[in-house]
Design a protein around this motif. Structure first.
Motif, short mmCIF file in Angstrom:
data_model
loop_
_atom_site.label_atom_id
_atom_site.label_comp_id
_atom_site.label_asym_id
_atom_site.label_seq_id
_atom_site.Cartn_x
_atom_site.Cartn_y
_atom_site.Cartn_z
N ALA A 188 0.82 -1.22 0.00
CA ALA A 188 0.00 0.00 0.00
C ALA A 188 0.85 1.27 0.00
O ALA A 188 0.65 2.19 0.79
N VAL A 189 1.81 1.32 -0.90
CA VAL A 189 2.77 2.42 -0.94
C VAL A 189 2.26 3.53 -1.87
O VAL A 189 1.95 3.28 -3.03
N PRO A 190 2.20 4.76 -1.36
CA PRO A 190 1.78 5.87 -2.21
C PRO A 190 2.86 6.24 -3.22
O PRO A 190 4.05 6.13 -2.93
N TYR A 191 2.43 6.65 -4.39
CA TYR A 191 3.35 7.16 -5.40
C TYR A 191 3.24 8.68 -5.35
O TYR A 191 2.24 9.25 -5.74
N TRP A 192 4.27 9.32 -4.84
CA TRP A 192 4.24 10.76 -4.62
C TRP A 192 4.53 11.52 -5.89
O TRP A 192 5.32 11.09 -6.71
N GLY A 193 3.94 12.68 -5.99
CA GLY A 193 4.18 13.57 -7.11
C GLY A 193 5.34 14.49 -6.83
O GLY A 193 6.13 14.27 -5.92
N HIS A 231 13.65 -10.80 -5.53
CA HIS A 231 12.19 -10.94 -5.62
C HIS A 231 11.55 -9.63 -5.16
O HIS A 231 11.89 -9.12 -4.10
N LEU A 232 10.62 -9.14 -5.97
CA LEU A 232 9.96 -7.87 -5.68
C LEU A 232 8.45 -8.07 -5.76
O LEU A 232 7.94 -8.62 -6.75
N PHE A 233 7.74 -7.66 -4.72
CA PHE A 233 6.29 -7.83 -4.64
C PHE A 233 5.63 -6.49 -4.32
O PHE A 233 6.13 -5.73 -3.49
N LEU A 234 4.49 -6.24 -4.96
CA LEU A 234 3.67 -5.06 -4.68
C LEU A 234 2.28 -5.53 -4.25
O LEU A 234 1.69 -6.38 -4.91
N TYR A 235 1.76 -4.97 -3.17
CA TYR A 235 0.44 -5.31 -2.65
C TYR A 235 -0.38 -4.03 -2.53
O TYR A 235 0.10 -3.02 -2.01
N HIS A 236 -1.63 -4.09 -2.98
CA HIS A 236 -2.49 -2.91 -2.86
C HIS A 236 -3.96 -3.33 -2.95
O HIS A 236 -4.31 -4.14 -3.80
N SER A 237 -4.78 -2.78 -2.09
CA SER A 237 -6.22 -3.04 -2.12
C SER A 237 -6.88 -2.16 -3.19
O SER A 237 -6.54 -0.98 -3.32
N ARG A 238 -7.81 -2.75 -3.90
CA ARG A 238 -8.52 -2.02 -4.96
C ARG A 238 -9.18 -0.74 -4.45
O ARG A 238 -9.20 0.27 -5.12
N SER A 251 -1.69 4.44 -7.46
CA SER A 251 -0.29 4.37 -7.06
C SER A 251 0.32 3.04 -7.49
O SER A 251 1.47 2.98 -7.94
N LEU A 252 -0.45 1.97 -7.34
CA LEU A 252 0.04 0.66 -7.74
C LEU A 252 0.40 0.64 -9.22
O LEU A 252 1.47 0.15 -9.60
N VAL A 277 -3.07 -7.71 -6.31
CA VAL A 277 -4.21 -6.81 -6.17
C VAL A 277 -5.17 -7.47 -5.20
O VAL A 277 -5.59 -8.62 -5.40
N LEU A 278 -5.50 -6.76 -4.15
CA LEU A 278 -6.32 -7.31 -3.07
C LEU A 278 -7.73 -6.72 -3.13
O LEU A 278 -7.89 -5.52 -3.35
N ASP A 279 -8.72 -7.55 -2.94
CA ASP A 279 -10.09 -7.06 -2.87
C ASP A 279 -10.29 -6.33 -1.55
O ASP A 279 -9.60 -6.60 -0.57
N GLY A 280 -11.22 -5.41 -1.53
CA GLY A 280 -11.52 -4.70 -0.30
C GLY A 280 -10.88 -3.34 -0.24
O GLY A 280 -10.34 -2.82 -1.22
#
Length: 185
Positions: A100-105, A128-135, A144-145, A159-162
């Protein structure tokens, strides 16, 4: 010897009800004694400043063995990614997990947390690189994802539901992915 994981928490006190502490506790429970989850309290988490957090990350990374795993949650992921893009971390990264990492401007105050435009090419080798983010994350936009996906095409994306952001009930997929990196798992 247990596998080391450095967890950099999000903004705010990680021990507050919606802080990263419950995610850390869940990870420790799910991973068991084969893993040592280091989750330091970052400096002034209610008013985070990159240079202070960078100093703490440098101090903590000095304690890590080769092939450690790194996890960044929310703002902590931003700080960790920016630190890694500066090129001072010289150890092999067995796994980098960004939750859940924000992509800053590049607007005023955001610049402090933003990664350079070419950050992906500046990262140390990451096995190994993983990205997790709820829809429907209510704190960090789902877009951001997509921005990170564009830059980090080698990443495995979850991509996570919820609408979870703090993952106070845990993030089982994260623990599963960590365990899968171990030979024989």
């Amino acid at each position: 010897m247990s596998k080391q994981i450095l967890f950099i928490h999000g903004a705010g006190n990680q021990h507050n009800p919606l802080g990263s502490g419950k995610l850390v506790a869940s990870l420790r429970q799910q991973l068991g004694s084969d893993y040592e989850v280091l989750a330091p309290d970052m400096p002034d988490p209610d008013h985070p400043k990159y240079l202070a957090w960078k100093g703490q990350i440098e101090q903590e990374q000095g304690k890590l063995n080769v092939d450690a795993l790194l996890i960044g949650h929310s703002l902590g992921g931003s700080m960790l990614l920016k630190y890694l893009a500066e090129g001072t971390y010289q150890k092999t990264i067995a796994g980098l997990f960004l939750v859940a990492v924000p992509y800053w401007g590049k607007q005023d105050w955001e610049r402090e947390y933003a990664v350079p435009d070419d950050f992906a090419s500046r990262l140390p080798p990451i096995q190994h690189l993983f990205l997790y983010h709820s829809r429907s994350d209510e704190d960090v936009p789902f877009s951001s994802l997509g921005r990170y996906q564009e830059q980090l095409s080698q990443a495995t994306v979850r991509v996570l539901d919820g609408k979870q952001h703090s993952f106070t009930e845990g993030l089982p997929q994260l623990a599963q992915d960590i365990k899968r990196l171990e030979p024989g798992s």
